[in-house]
Design a protein around this motif. Structure first.
Motif, mmCIF file in Angstrom:
data_model
loop_
_atom_site.group_PDB
_atom_site.id
_atom_site.type_symbol
_atom_site.label_atom_id
_atom_site.label_comp_id
_atom_site.label_asym_id
_atom_site.label_seq_id
_atom_site.Cartn_x
_atom_site.Cartn_y
_atom_site.Cartn_z
ATOM 1 N N ILE A 1 41.163 38.121 40.466
ATOM 2 C CA ILE A 1 41.196 37.326 41.694
ATOM 3 C C ILE A 1 42.361 37.792 42.573
ATOM 4 N N LEU A 2 42.390 39.072 42.838
ATOM 5 C CA LEU A 2 43.501 39.648 43.599
ATOM 6 C C LEU A 2 43.541 39.094 45.017
ATOM 7 N N LYS A 3 44.765 38.914 45.506
ATOM 8 C CA LYS A 3 45.004 38.383 46.834
ATOM 9 C C LYS A 3 45.716 39.432 47.680
ATOM 10 N N LEU A 4 45.672 39.234 48.980
ATOM 11 C CA LEU A 4 46.343 40.172 49.883
ATOM 12 C C LEU A 4 47.814 40.328 49.516
ATOM 13 N N GLU A 5 48.440 39.217 49.125
ATOM 14 C CA GLU A 5 49.877 39.251 48.825
ATOM 15 C C GLU A 5 50.209 39.930 47.499
ATOM 16 N N ASP A 6 49.200 40.334 46.761
ATOM 17 C CA ASP A 6 49.444 41.103 45.543
ATOM 18 C C ASP A 6 49.651 42.585 45.831
ATOM 19 N N THR A 7 49.474 42.970 47.075
ATOM 20 C CA THR A 7 49.715 44.358 47.461
ATOM 21 C C THR A 7 51.171 44.720 47.200
ATOM 22 N N ALA A 8 51.379 45.763 46.411
ATOM 23 C CA ALA A 8 52.727 46.161 46.006
ATOM 24 C C ALA A 8 52.638 47.435 45.172
ATOM 25 N N TRP B 1 56.148 43.837 33.274
ATOM 26 C CA TRP B 1 55.589 44.402 34.505
ATOM 27 C C TRP B 1 56.366 43.825 35.684
ATOM 28 N N TYR B 2 56.603 44.673 36.665
ATOM 29 C CA TYR B 2 57.342 44.306 37.861
ATOM 30 C C TYR B 2 56.557 44.809 39.067
ATOM 31 N N ARG B 3 56.895 44.284 40.244
ATOM 32 C CA ARG B 3 56.273 44.808 41.450
ATOM 33 C C ARG B 3 57.263 44.732 42.610
ATOM 34 N N GLN B 4 57.008 45.576 43.594
ATOM 35 C CA GLN B 4 57.898 45.635 44.749
ATOM 36 C C GLN B 4 57.103 45.936 46.008
ATOM 37 N N THR B 5 57.423 45.215 47.057
ATOM 38 C CA THR B 5 56.838 45.480 48.370
ATOM 39 C C THR B 5 57.949 45.978 49.283
ATOM 40 N N PRO B 6 57.605 46.729 50.321
ATOM 41 C CA PRO B 6 58.633 47.283 51.214
ATOM 42 C C PRO B 6 59.546 46.199 51.781
ATOM 43 N N GLY B 7 60.835 46.461 51.708
ATOM 44 C CA GLY B 7 61.806 45.536 52.267
ATOM 45 C C GLY B 7 62.168 44.373 51.376
ATOM 46 N N LYS B 8 61.562 44.318 50.194
ATOM 47 C CA LYS B 8 61.849 43.229 49.269
ATOM 48 C C LYS B 8 62.371 43.767 47.953
ATOM 49 N N GLN B 9 63.055 42.907 47.240
ATOM 50 C CA GLN B 9 63.544 43.296 45.918
ATOM 51 C C GLN B 9 62.385 43.351 44.926
ATOM 52 N N ARG B 10 62.554 44.179 43.938
ATOM 53 C CA ARG B 10 61.585 44.241 42.863
ATOM 54 C C ARG B 10 61.564 42.903 42.138
ATOM 55 N N GLU B 11 60.357 42.401 41.839
ATOM 56 C CA GLU B 11 60.254 41.110 41.185
ATOM 57 C C GLU B 11 59.487 41.237 39.874
ATOM 58 N N LEU B 12 59.783 40.339 38.972
ATOM 59 C CA LEU B 12 59.109 40.313 37.689
ATOM 60 C C LEU B 12 57.712 39.719 37.837
ATOM 61 N N VAL B 13 56.745 40.363 37.224
ATOM 62 C CA VAL B 13 55.381 39.839 37.172
ATOM 63 C C VAL B 13 55.176 39.061 35.868
ATOM 64 N N GLY B 14 55.592 39.631 34.781
ATOM 65 C CA GLY B 14 55.447 38.977 33.494
ATOM 66 C C GLY B 14 55.968 39.845 32.379
ATOM 67 N N THR B 15 56.078 39.247 31.204
ATOM 68 C CA THR B 15 56.592 39.948 30.039
ATOM 69 C C THR B 15 55.687 39.739 28.838
ATOM 70 N N ILE B 16 55.844 40.624 27.876
ATOM 71 C CA ILE B 16 55.118 40.500 26.617
ATOM 72 C C ILE B 16 56.066 40.852 25.494
ATOM 73 N N THR C 1 52.746 52.441 40.436
ATOM 74 C CA THR C 1 51.371 52.676 40.884
ATOM 75 C C THR C 1 51.065 51.689 41.998
ATOM 76 N N GLN C 2 50.519 52.195 43.080
ATOM 77 C CA GLN C 2 50.281 51.386 44.269
ATOM 78 C C GLN C 2 48.998 50.579 44.121
ATOM 79 N N VAL C 3 49.120 49.283 44.369
ATOM 80 C CA VAL C 3 47.958 48.403 44.430
ATOM 81 C C VAL C 3 47.872 47.866 45.853
ATOM 82 N N THR C 4 46.745 48.098 46.483
ATOM 83 C CA THR C 4 46.533 47.614 47.844
ATOM 84 C C THR C 4 45.312 46.707 47.859
#
Length: 114
Positions: A84-91, A36-51, A108-111
């Motif tokens: 326990i989602l945080k504001l910074e998890d928006t991506a 799983w990966y995530r990306q926010t505007p203006g930032k590079q896509r980052e890894l969330v985790g692997t299985i 898929t957008q998470v806000t």
């Protein structure tokens, strides 16, 4: 053709939970390490985790303890369980092979907002 379709995003409040789904096709899912990966505007896509194929999970430190990943090899699907989602998890959240590939889905957008 390899295809990943992400779903399950939405608008949640801080502290709430969400489960994302990744539907994979066109590849041997059961033999593939996934991520799983995530990306926010203006930032590079980052890894969330692997299985791994066997279900061994590794989540990046900043999300460890809150996020986990599961998979259903019989249905060619993978899930991201976010707690326990945080504001910074928006991506926008994406799935792909654990090593990445050109086959990115629409995400898929998470806000997370109060």
């Amino acid at each position: 053709q390899v295809r990943f379709v992400e779903s399950g995003g939405g608008l949640v409040q801080p502290g709430e939970s969400l489960k994302l789904t990744c539907a994979a096709s066109g590849m041997d899912f059961s033999r593939s390490a996934m991520g799983w990966y995530r990306q926010t505007p203006g930032k590079q896509r980052e890894l969330v985790g692997t299985i791994t194929m066997a279900g061994s999970v590794n989540v990046v430190n900043s999300m460890k303890g809150r996020f986990t990943i599961t998979r259903d090899n019989a249905r060619d699907m993978m899930y991201l369980h976010m707690n326990i989602l945080k504001l910074e998890d928006t991506a926008v959240y994406y799935c792909n092979f654990a090593s990445g590939s050109p086959f990115w889905g629409q995400g898929t957008q998470v806000t997370v907002s109060s």
